[in-house]
Write an enzyme that holds these catalytic residues in place. Structure first.
Site, PDB file in Angstrom:
ATOM      1  N   GLY A  16       5.546  -7.176  12.774  1.00 44.90           N
ATOM      2  CA  GLY A  16       6.605  -8.077  12.262  1.00 44.90           C
ATOM      3  C   GLY A  16       7.927  -7.385  12.004  1.00 44.90           C
ATOM      4  O   GLY A  16       8.991  -7.899  12.351  1.00 44.90           O
ATOM      5  N   ARG A  55       0.845  -1.212   0.000  1.00 42.34           N
ATOM      6  CA  ARG A  55       0.000   0.000   0.000  1.00 42.34           C
ATOM      7  C   ARG A  55       0.870   1.247   0.000  1.00 42.34           C
ATOM      8  O   ARG A  55       1.939   1.269   0.597  1.00 42.34           O
ATOM      9  CB  ARG A  55      -0.915   0.010   1.227  1.00 42.34           C
ATOM     10  N   ASN A  83      11.137  -7.369  14.737  1.00 39.85           N
ATOM     11  CA  ASN A  83      12.223  -8.247  14.286  1.00 39.85           C
ATOM     12  C   ASN A  83      13.354  -7.579  13.520  1.00 39.85           C
ATOM     13  O   ASN A  83      14.401  -8.185  13.331  1.00 39.85           O
ATOM     14  CB  ASN A  83      11.639  -9.369  13.405  1.00 39.85           C
ATOM     15  N   GLU A 113      -2.594  -9.212  18.863  1.00 43.21           N
ATOM     16  CA  GLU A 113      -3.960  -8.794  18.532  1.00 43.21           C
ATOM     17  C   GLU A 113      -4.986  -9.870  18.891  1.00 43.21           C
ATOM     18  O   GLU A 113      -6.085  -9.565  19.337  1.00 43.21           O
ATOM     19  CB  GLU A 113      -4.030  -8.426  17.038  1.00 43.21           C
TER      20      GLU A 113
HETATM   21  P1  ADP Z   1       0.810  -8.461   9.052  1.00 39.92           P
HETATM   22  O1  ADP Z   1       0.582  -6.993   8.935  1.00 39.92           O
HETATM   23  O2  ADP Z   1       0.415  -9.231   7.833  1.00 39.92           O
HETATM   24  O3  ADP Z   1       0.340  -9.067  10.368  1.00 39.92           O
HETATM   25  P2  ADP Z   1       3.438  -8.933  10.185  1.00 39.92           P
HETATM   26  O4  ADP Z   1       3.214  -8.081  11.378  1.00 39.92           O
HETATM   27  O5  ADP Z   1       3.517 -10.398  10.362  1.00 39.92           O
HETATM   28  O6  ADP Z   1       2.399  -8.608   9.038  1.00 39.92           O
HETATM   29  O7  ADP Z   1       4.807  -8.416   9.513  1.00 39.92           O
HETATM   30  C1  ADP Z   1       5.267  -8.935   8.312  1.00 39.92           C
HETATM   31  C2  ADP Z   1       6.530  -8.170   7.945  1.00 39.92           C
HETATM   32  O8  ADP Z   1       7.505  -8.386   8.967  1.00 39.92           O
HETATM   33  C3  ADP Z   1       7.156  -8.624   6.635  1.00 39.92           C
HETATM   34  O9  ADP Z   1       7.582  -7.505   5.871  1.00 39.92           O
HETATM   35  C4  ADP Z   1       8.361  -9.405   7.105  1.00 39.92           C
HETATM   36  O10 ADP Z   1       9.409  -9.400   6.174  1.00 39.92           O
HETATM   37  C5  ADP Z   1       8.741  -8.612   8.329  1.00 39.92           C
HETATM   38  N1  ADP Z   1       9.695  -9.364   9.157  1.00 39.92           N
HETATM   39  C6  ADP Z   1       9.478 -10.480   9.876  1.00 39.92           C
HETATM   40  N2  ADP Z   1      10.619 -10.903  10.445  1.00 39.92           N
HETATM   41  C7  ADP Z   1      11.608 -10.034  10.055  1.00 39.92           C
HETATM   42  C8  ADP Z   1      13.014  -9.912  10.298  1.00 39.92           C
HETATM   43  N3  ADP Z   1      13.646 -10.788  11.055  1.00 39.92           N
HETATM   44  N4  ADP Z   1      13.675  -8.885   9.732  1.00 39.92           N
HETATM   45  C9  ADP Z   1      13.035  -7.986   8.955  1.00 39.92           C
HETATM   46  N5  ADP Z   1      11.714  -8.031   8.699  1.00 39.92           N
HETATM   47  C10 ADP Z   1      11.002  -9.040   9.235  1.00 39.92           C
END
Ligand code: ADP
Length: 433
Positions: free
Chosen positions: A350, A262, A354, A401
Site C-alpha cells: 500500500g 509493529r 501509492n 497476493e
Molecule cells: P496491509 O499490510 O494491511 O495489506 P496495505 O498494503 O493495504 O496494508 O497498506 C496500507 C498502508 O498503505 C497504510 O499505511 C496506508 O496509509 C498506505 N497507503 C495507501 N495509500 C496511500 C497513499 N496514497 N499515500 C500514502 N500511503 C498510502
C-alpha cells in the site's frame, strides 16, 4: 454455487470458480476467480478475478464489502450487533450464501488459504488434509497472533466445502531456501535445530513480484533485486535470480522495518529491561511490540496509517516517517551488500505502490548505489521510476497476493487438464490496495 461437490475427477465446466480466503483476527478477506475455461483448461491468459471483498470488524461492528472486477458490483452490508456473524465460521457461511445469490450456477472447485507459517518443512503450498492441519496447528507458537486465525478459516472452510480440495499457501515458503547465515540466530545450536530461525514473511507478495520481473524485466530478474513490500506490515527481500536469499523479517513478523503498529528491529536488551525493570509480562510485551509501536508509537499514538501521517504535519508524525525511511535505506544498503550489487529495486504494498513521497525519500542520494530516480515519473506513479540512464532499474509494481494464492491453489489442487508446464500465471495486479 454448490459448496458440497464431489472430489475432482479431471474435467470441469467453464463456470467453475476458485475461492481464496485470508482469515485474520477480525476479518475474512476473499476473492473469487474464474478457474477454467469452457473446455476445462486453465485460461491461457491467467486466472480471471471475478470479485473480491472482505467481512471485517468480527467480534464488534461487522461490515461487508465486495466489488466485482468488471466494476458492475459494489456491495456493502452492515449488521446490527445482535445478528452479526461472530466468527470466521459464521462469516464464511454468510459469504457462501451471498456468493450463491451473486454468482448462481458457479461451483467452487478449490479453495486456497493464506497461512502465515509453514514451518521448516513447507517450501511449497500443500493440499490440506487432517494430518497437514495438525502439523500447521503445531506451528501456532511460532505465529500466535496470525496462525490460529488462519487455521480457524481453514477449519470453517473444510466444514463448509466438504470434499472440495483446499490448499494452504504460506507466507514463509518462498524464503525456505535461505543460506544458513540468513536462516540462523547466534544462539546455542539446539535452538536452530528446534526451528528458531529466520523464516521471513510476505513470501506470496515476493513470489508474485518475482514472476512479474521474469515476464517484464528478464535481465534484472536473472540478477540482483531488492523488493520493498511496504504496507501495514512491511519487509524487504533480496532476490537473486528470482529466489529469495535474505529477508528483513526473521523468526516473527516483528523484525526488520518499523510497521504500522509493529516495532521492527529492536535490541533484545530492551525487552529484558521492560520485563525486569518495568514489570511487563509476556502478554504486555507482545501487545507493546505488535500493537502499540511502529508508526503509531513513534507518532505519539496519532496513527498507524501512512496517509494520515503524511497529511498530519506534526513533529512526531514527521519523525515517524523519518525513522521509517531511514530503516528502509539502511536495509537497502545491507541487502545490496548481501547481493554484492544491485540491478533493480521494486516498491510494492500500500505504501510502496501509492506514496511517491516515501519512494522519493528512500531513493534520493542513492547515486553511490547506482540509483538515479526520475522524480517526475515517480510522482506520476509510473511503473519505471528511475531515469533511462540509471544503472539500477527502479520500479513501482502493484502486488497481488490473492492472485498468487489462486495460482498456487490451481497448481496444487491439480485442476484442469493442461500439463503443469503450461500452468497459468497469476492475473494482473489490482491497481491499489
Ligand atoms: P496491509 O499490510 O494491511 O495489506 P496495505 O498494503 O493495504 O496494508 O497498506 C496500507 C498502508 O498503505 C497504510 O499505511 C496506508 O496509509 C498506505 N497507503 C495507501 N495509500 C496511500 C497513499 N496514497 N499515500 C500514502 N500511503 C498510502
Amino acid at each position: 454455487m454448490n459448496p458440497v461437490i464431489p472430489p475432482l475427477a479431471g474435467a470441469y465446466a467453464g463456470d467453475d470458480a476458485l475461492l481464496t480466503l485470508n482469515s485474520g483476527s477480525s476479518s475474512l478477506k476473499f476473492a473469487l476467480f474464474d478457474a477454467l475455461d469452457e473446455s476445462g483448461l486453465p485460461h491461457a491468459d491467467g486466472l480471471q478475478l471475478l470479485l473480491s471483498g472482505q467481512i471485517d470488524g468480527l467480534g464488534g461492528a461487522v461490515r461487508f464489502q465486495a466489488r466485482s472486477a468488471d466494476g458492475t458490483l459494489d456491495a456493502h452490508e452492515q449488521w446490527p450487533a445482535a445478528s452479526a456473524p461472530a466468527d470466521a465460521g459464521a462469516a464464511l457461511r454468510w459469504l457462501i450464501d451471498w456468493l450463491r445469490r451473486q454468482v448462481p450456477g458457479r461451483a467452487v472447485v478449490a479453495v486456497g488459504h493464506r497461512v502465515v507459517h509453514g514451518g521448516l518443512h513447507h517450501a511449497e503450498p500443500v493440499l490440506l488434509t487432517d494430518a497437514v492441519v495438525a502439523r500447521l496447528q503445531a506451528l501456532v507458537p511460532l505465529a500466535p497472533l496470525h496462525q490460529p486465525h488462519n487455521l480457524a478459516g481453514v477449519a470453517a472452510a473444510r466444514q463448509a466445502f466438504g470434499a472440495v480440495p483446499q490448499v494452504a499457501c504460506f507466507d514463509t515458503a518462498f524464503h525456505r531456501h535461505h543460506p544458513f547465515v540468513n536462516d540462523c540466530f547466534a544462539l546455542p545450536r539446539r535452538f536452530f535445530d528446534a526451528g528458531v530461525r529466520r523464516y521471513g514473511f510476505h513470501g506470496l507478495s515476493y513470489e508474485y513480484i518475482a514472476q512479474r520481473l521474469a515476464e517484464q524485466h528478464a535481465q534484472q530478474h536473472a540478477g540482483r533485486v531488492v523488493v520493498a513490500h511496504l504496507g501495514n506490515g512491511a519487509s524487504m527481500c533480496a532476490l537473486q535470480g528470482g529466489r529469495s536469499v535474505a529477508s528483513t523479517m526473521g523468526f516473527s513478523a516483528l523484525d526488520g522495518l518499523p510497521m504500522g503498529t509493529r516495532c521492527g528491529q529492536i535490541d533484545p536488551g530492551v525487552l529484558l529491561y521492560l520485563m525486569q525493570h518495568e514489570g511487563l509480562d509476556a502478554d504486555q510485551v507482545a501487545d507493546l511490540l505488535y500493537k502499540q509501536s511502529g508508526l503509531k508509537g513513534l507518532s505519539g499514538g496519532l496513527s498507524h496509517d501512512m496517509r494520515t501521517l503524511e497529511a498530519a504535519g506534526t513533529p512526531e508524525a514527521a519523525q515517524a516517517i523519518d525513522y521509517f525511511v531511514f530503516r528502509i535505506r539502511r536495509e537497502l544498503g545491507g541487502l545490496a551488500a548481501v547481493l554484492q550489487g544491485l540491478d533493480a529495486v521494486v516498491f510494492t504494498g500500500g505504501i510502496g505502490e501509492n506514496s511517491a513521497l516515501i519512494r522519493e525519500r528512500v531513493l534520493e542520494g542513492m547515486g553511490w548505489l547506482g540509483i538515479r530516480l526520475d522524480a517526475a515519473r515517480n510522482r506520476a506513479g509510473a511503473t519505471v521510476i528511475s531515469s533511462d540512464d540509471s544503472p539500477v532499474l527502479c520500479l513501482r509494481l502493484p502486488t497481488n497476493e490473492e492472485g498468487m494464492i489462486a495460482q498456487q491453489t490451481l497448481r496444487t489442487a491439480a485442476l484442469g487438464r493442461r500439463p503443469a508446464a503450461a500452468a497459468p500465471t497469476a492475473p494482473a495486479a489490482r491497481e491499489s490496495r
